[in-house]
Design an enzyme around this catalytic site. Structure first.
Site, PDB file in Angstrom:
ATOM      1  N   CYS A   1     -64.527 -85.419 -14.815  1.00 30.38           N
ATOM      2  CA  CYS A   1     -63.677 -85.856 -13.698  1.00 30.38           C
ATOM      3  C   CYS A   1     -64.437 -86.829 -12.815  1.00 30.38           C
ATOM      4  O   CYS A   1     -65.584 -86.577 -12.447  1.00 30.38           O
ATOM      5  CB  CYS A   1     -63.260 -84.638 -12.871  1.00 30.38           C
ATOM      6  SG  CYS A   1     -62.270 -85.068 -11.430  1.00 30.38           S
TER       7      CYS A   1
ATOM      8  N   CYS B   1     -64.891 -78.143  -8.239  1.00 34.07           N
ATOM      9  CA  CYS B   1     -65.590 -77.724  -9.459  1.00 34.07           C
ATOM     10  C   CYS B   1     -67.092 -77.790  -9.200  1.00 34.07           C
ATOM     11  O   CYS B   1     -67.578 -78.778  -8.651  1.00 34.07           O
ATOM     12  CB  CYS B   1     -65.280 -78.661 -10.626  1.00 34.07           C
ATOM     13  SG  CYS B   1     -63.583 -78.557 -11.189  1.00 34.07           S
TER      14      CYS B   1
ATOM     15  N   GLU C   1     -49.538 -50.544  -5.883  1.00 37.08           N
ATOM     16  CA  GLU C   1     -50.066 -51.777  -5.285  1.00 37.08           C
ATOM     17  C   GLU C   1     -50.045 -51.607  -3.767  1.00 37.08           C
ATOM     18  O   GLU C   1     -49.198 -50.901  -3.225  1.00 37.08           O
ATOM     19  CB  GLU C   1     -49.162 -52.937  -5.779  1.00 37.08           C
ATOM     20  CG  GLU C   1     -49.055 -54.165  -4.918  1.00 37.08           C
ATOM     21  CD  GLU C   1     -50.343 -54.966  -4.810  1.00 37.08           C
ATOM     22  OE1 GLU C   1     -51.030 -55.159  -5.822  1.00 37.08           O
ATOM     23  OE2 GLU C   1     -50.670 -55.376  -3.671  1.00 37.08           O
TER      24      GLU C   1
ATOM     25  N   CYS D   1     -62.313 -59.411 -11.607  1.00 38.77           N
ATOM     26  CA  CYS D   1     -62.733 -60.790 -11.323  1.00 38.77           C
ATOM     27  C   CYS D   1     -64.145 -60.790 -10.729  1.00 38.77           C
ATOM     28  O   CYS D   1     -64.558 -61.800 -10.162  1.00 38.77           O
ATOM     29  CB  CYS D   1     -61.747 -61.474 -10.382  1.00 38.77           C
ATOM     30  SG  CYS D   1     -61.518 -60.569  -8.845  1.00 38.77           S
TER      31      CYS D   1
HETATM   32  C1  LIG Z   1     -56.622 -59.132  -8.827  1.00 39.59           C
HETATM   33  S1  LIG Z   1     -55.060 -58.811  -8.114  1.00 39.59           S
HETATM   34  C2  LIG Z   1     -54.205 -58.235  -9.536  1.00 39.59           C
HETATM   35  C3  LIG Z   1     -52.729 -58.189  -9.425  1.00 39.59           C
HETATM   36  C4  LIG Z   1     -51.974 -57.990 -10.747  1.00 39.59           C
HETATM   37  N1  LIG Z   1     -52.583 -56.979 -11.585  1.00 39.59           N
HETATM   38  C5  LIG Z   1     -51.842 -59.291 -11.497  1.00 39.59           C
HETATM   39  O1  LIG Z   1     -52.476 -59.459 -12.550  1.00 39.59           O
HETATM   40  O2  LIG Z   1     -51.097 -60.175 -11.041  1.00 39.59           O
HETATM   41  C6  LIG Z   1     -55.396 -57.399  -7.173  1.00 39.59           C
HETATM   42  C7  LIG Z   1     -54.230 -56.772  -6.476  1.00 39.59           C
HETATM   43  O3  LIG Z   1     -54.717 -55.651  -5.724  1.00 39.59           O
HETATM   44  C8  LIG Z   1     -53.991 -55.556  -4.518  1.00 39.59           C
HETATM   45  N2  LIG Z   1     -54.835 -54.784  -3.583  1.00 39.59           N
HETATM   46  C9  LIG Z   1     -55.884 -55.218  -2.854  1.00 39.59           C
HETATM   47  N3  LIG Z   1     -56.424 -54.203  -2.150  1.00 39.59           N
HETATM   48  C10 LIG Z   1     -55.689 -53.098  -2.443  1.00 39.59           C
HETATM   49  C11 LIG Z   1     -55.773 -51.733  -2.041  1.00 39.59           C
HETATM   50  N4  LIG Z   1     -56.699 -51.319  -1.183  1.00 39.59           N
HETATM   51  N5  LIG Z   1     -54.873 -50.863  -2.550  1.00 39.59           N
HETATM   52  C12 LIG Z   1     -53.931 -51.281  -3.434  1.00 39.59           C
HETATM   53  N6  LIG Z   1     -53.819 -52.552  -3.848  1.00 39.59           N
HETATM   54  C13 LIG Z   1     -54.678 -53.453  -3.356  1.00 39.59           C
HETATM   55  C14 LIG Z   1     -53.741 -56.993  -4.122  1.00 39.59           C
HETATM   56  O4  LIG Z   1     -52.628 -57.090  -3.260  1.00 39.59           O
HETATM   57  C15 LIG Z   1     -53.510 -57.650  -5.476  1.00 39.59           C
HETATM   58  O5  LIG Z   1     -52.146 -57.667  -5.807  1.00 39.59           O
END
Ligand SMILES: C[S@@+](CC[C@H](N)C(=O)[O-])C[C@H]1O[C@@H](n2cnc3c(N)ncnc32)[C@H](O)[C@@H]1O
Length: 404
Positions: A58, A67, A288, A361
């Protein structure tokens, strides 16, 4: 000027020399000349380039901070990302074979946060310069999906009417089935006339949904995402896997782990990225923290045809994890944020669930939580790295855990 030898890449993707000193845009094995400013090396001149060094694809790479790793070959980056996870696991005493990494192609990012601000001549939009507040324009960005690119021009239009004199707008742009879904923060406060002006702009530019702070200004069409057979309209700015390729790779791995399990719980379920496709075969309980995401998932499920039952629960899984005796499922999907899932993993380690698909992640918290599961007599059968943040130091990983 002093000579330094880069011995490794740090977790943020900077080259590291003994000290440690951190040298951005360098690679292991390189000898460089630089000036130390604390632990950061500046005015870097590479004296002996690594064989893994390549010309950045890029033209914005030198200035744009979007990046950090375009100066390294694809093969080097793939090995490095796998190695970061391998080392994080090794630090917990876990040694395991890795499946081949899956890397998303260039120009496939479907969600990005763009910065935009007013200038003397008009407005500019792009990403921040490396370690700086300065915005760099990126008309030839190699990361963003072509259909997301128009968000750069739109962000400028929004800045013209809605940015304050000093501050920058932060525009989270998501590609949906109906076009752009934009969630803006950091701009002027909303009043009646400004809201009307934004509404007209959204209509003129064909923005599927425009949100200002937490206020939905206009929804020309609900900006839905397809999760299996379901169409889900996530709340504004909600989490979405960064590329469709990455999501598909994660889902493939999760499906394989879950197999024919008839009852599945999906922890940290978001809007149903995994729950809804899994509901083609299994009854799913989705949990969630954000109520709006659970509502979106539920609506998507209710409107879809042919899915098994999906139930939802809004719950803080950090403070209030599901206890082991309540984890009466045939399989678990867990996909926590960067902090990992310490409390929930302790309960999982005490449970009788046969199989766990652990998506993460953050290799460090993944390794910590993996060690908890292994102490609870789970076996880590395999690990796969999914790179949906090409050319950055972000790493996504899936692991299969099975009860011994
Ligand atoms: C990495 S994302 C994954 C979401 C989903 N599995 C996806 O692939 O789209 C993590 C998720 O955890 C939720 N989250 C963060 N802290 C949390 C908590 N203390 N209790 C429950 N959910 C939580 C966030 O809102 C988010 O939707």
């Amino acid at each position: 000027m002093t000579e330094f030898v880069i011995t490794r890449l740090g977790h943020q993707g900077d080259g590291v020399a003994d000290g440690p000193f951190f040298a951005p845009l360098t690679l292991p094995g390189e000898t460089i000349e630089a000036t130390a400013d604390g632990t950061t090396l500046r005015d870097i001149r590479v004296l002996t380039p690594s064989e893994n060094r390549v010309k950045a694809p890029c033209r914005h790479f030198k200035s744009c901070g979007g990046c950090g790793l375009q100066h390294a070959s694809d093969a080097f980056l793939a090995d490095w990302k796998v190695d970061v996870v391998r080392q994080a696991l090794a630090a917990q005493g876990i040694v395991i074979d890795f499946r081949p990494i899956e890397t998303s192609p260039p120009q496939s990012r479907r969600r990005a946060t763009i910065s935009a601000r007013r200038t003397k001549k008009g407005a500019m939009a792009g990403f921040h310069q490396r370690a700086s507040d300065v915005i760099v324009e990126i008309p030839d960005c190699q990361v963003l999906h072509p259909d997301l690119m128009p968000a750069l021009e739109i962000a400028k239009d929004l800045a013209m009417i809605g940015a304050s004199r000093k501050g920058a707008l932060s525009v989270t742009a998501t590609l949906s089935a109906e076009g752009l879904d934009l969630a803006v923060v950091g701009g002027k406060p909303l009043d009646g006339p400004f809201q009307a002006e934004l509404g007209l702009l959204a209509q003129r530019l064909g923005i599927a949904r425009l949100t200002w702070d937490d206020e939905v200004i206009a929804t020309l069409a609900p900006p839905w995402q397809a999760f299996g057979a379901a169409k889900v309209t996530p709340p504004p700015g909600a989490f979405l896997q960064a590329t469709a390729h990455g999501e598909a790779a994660l889902l493939r791995a999760v499906r394989e782990i879950i197999g024919e399990a008839p009852r599945v719980v999906d922890l940290f379920a978001g809007c149903g990225t995994f729950s809804l496709p899994l509901a083609e075969k299994a009854e799913v309980h989705a949990v969630e923290g954000l109520r709006a995401m659970m509502k979106a998932l539920d609506q998507g499920w209710r409107q879809a045809k042919g899915l098994k039952r999906v139930t939802t629960e809004t719950r803080d899984l950090f403070r209030n994890p599901i206890i082991a005796s309540d984890l009466r499922y045939d399989a678990v999907v867990i996909d926590p944020p960067r902090a990992g899932a310490e409390a929930q993993t302790i309960e999982l380690a005490r449970s009788d669930v046969p199989d766990i698909a652990f998506v993460s992640c953050n290799p460090v918290t993944f390794a910590r939580d993996a060690a908890t599961l292994i102490r609870g007599d789970y076996a880590l059968e395999w690990v796969q790295v999914v790179d949906q943040f090409r050319w950055s130091s972000h790493i996504e990983v899936v692991g299969k855990f099975s009860r011994r």
